[in-house]
Write an enzyme that holds these catalytic residues in place. Structure first.
Site, PDB file in Angstrom:
ATOM      1  N   LEU A 145      29.105  49.882  43.754  1.00 22.51           N
ATOM      2  CA  LEU A 145      29.083  49.290  45.092  1.00 22.51           C
ATOM      3  C   LEU A 145      30.211  48.270  45.143  1.00 22.51           C
ATOM      4  CD1 LEU A 145      25.276  48.505  45.709  1.00 22.51           C
ATOM      5  CD2 LEU A 145      26.594  50.379  46.693  1.00 22.51           C
ATOM      6  N   ASP A 146      30.834  48.126  46.300  1.00 24.33           N
ATOM      7  CA  ASP A 146      31.836  47.086  46.461  1.00 24.33           C
ATOM      8  C   ASP A 146      31.202  45.727  46.169  1.00 24.33           C
ATOM      9  OD1 ASP A 146      33.685  48.970  47.261  1.00 24.33           O
ATOM     10  OD2 ASP A 146      33.358  48.629  49.405  1.00 24.33           O
ATOM     11  N   ARG A 147      32.029  44.790  45.738  1.00 22.60           N
ATOM     12  CA  ARG A 147      31.527  43.460  45.381  1.00 22.60           C
ATOM     13  C   ARG A 147      30.708  42.827  46.514  1.00 22.60           C
ATOM     14  NH1 ARG A 147      35.380  38.377  43.446  1.00 22.60           N
ATOM     15  NH2 ARG A 147      33.708  36.856  43.157  1.00 22.60           N
TER      16      ARG A 147
END
Length: 320
Positions: A145-147
């Site tokens: 997942l993106d940060r």
């Protein structure tokens, strides 16, 4: 806990066993050279210091059973040399676990925490869980997942579970659903966005993704309206059929409705209005997950949004 001084080994020759067949060489090295910066691993690959069967290979090379991998001398921390992480962070991630069994951990990842170290970060979720679960020697991220995206994230505790879930992800066995708060009144007629995506680098070196129908990879996202806030904003569900980098963020933008708090693809004025309501985050959350289990069963999970998200939506709903 006693800490052994880090070692600097000589050249290693590793034979690839059958269970690692099909894995990319870069991921193979990342899993074995714990604590070695990602940038260093890609540097030794690029310079040809890593050899497979005495030949140079690219980072995307997929290993075959019986391959002999030559690894040059690099600094590798000993097994009991943990990444020093704050207890507060470890406790927060421990509390974020929504499911755990002998082979799998699923967490509700908080917004703002990267899934792994790199790009200037010394730690991420996977480094933290290797400290939280020191007896699990095969911990690996199943996906990413993106940060700044929150929500359900899978971590395999066993290599067999990792292979099983990767096979399911390549097919249509895994159902992932996201919630997103987007600008404007999303038309009910927009039920799917099919737009090929390609990557480009800005002058600053920042990686961006854009629609590229000629050279991009086919990308499909299915959408559904969950709630409307007049013409100002819409809460939508996004189901990615393909799994491209930043896919949902770019597809919503392509449809004319960027996501609140998106500093790469969003609208500054819209994001500011959401921030003024208390929403100081990217409004993208992986809230539902259905995965097949090796025994033939099925795991269905949902993860609630954080307090900041909930209160912002509550304020959006309040009468003027």
């Amino acid at each position: 806990m006693t800490t052994t001084a880090p070692s600097t080994p000589g050249v290693q020759l590793l034979e690839v066993s059958p269970e690692y067949a099909g894995q990319r060489i870069d991921n193979f090295l990342l899993a074995r050279l714990k604590g070695v910066p990602k940038t260093l691993i890609y540097r030794i690959l690029r310079k040809g210091e890593v050899r497979v069967n005495k030949g140079r290979i690219k980072p995307e090379y997929k290993l075959q059973a019986g391959d002999i991998v030559r690894v040059p001398p690099v600094r590798v921390p000993e097994r009991d040399e943990p990444v020093p992480l704050a207890q507060g962070l470890l406790q927060r991630l421990e509390a974020s676990i929504v499911y755990e069994d002998k082979a799998l951990i699923v967490i509700n990842k908080p917004c703002g925490i990267a899934v792994h170290g790199g790009s200037g970060l010394t730690y991420g979720v996977i480094e933290a869980f290797r400290q939280l679960r020191p007896d699990c020697k095969e911990l690996e991220l199943v996906h990413r997942l993106d940060r700044d995206t929150s929500g359900l994230l899978m971590i395999a505790k066993k290599r067999s579970m990792l292979r099983h879930l990767h096979t399911a992800l390549r097919g249509d066995g895994v159902d992932k659903r996201y919630m997103a708060l987007v600008r404007g009144n999303w038309a009910a007629s927009i039920k799917q966005v099919r737009a090929s995506l390609g990557k480009s680098n800005l002058r600053s070196g920042e990686r961006m993704v854009e629609v590229d129908e000629e050279e991009g990879k086919e990308s499909v996202t299915v959408f559904k309206v969950l709630r409307r806030f007049g013409d100002f904003a819409t809460l939508i569900e996004a189901k990615p059929i393909t799994g491209r980098t930043h896919q949902i963020r770019v597809h919503t933008l392509h449809a004319g409705h960027c996501i609140a708090g998106d500093t790469k693809y969003g609208d500054d004025d819209f994001s500011k209005e959401i921030r003024d309501l208390g929403g100081k985050r990217l409004f993208l959350h992986a809230y539902m997950l259905t995965v097949p289990l090796p025994d033939g069963g099925e795991l269905k999970l949902q993860a609630p949004v954080d307090e900041m998200w909930a209160k912002t939506v509550e304020r959006l709903s309040a009468p003027l």
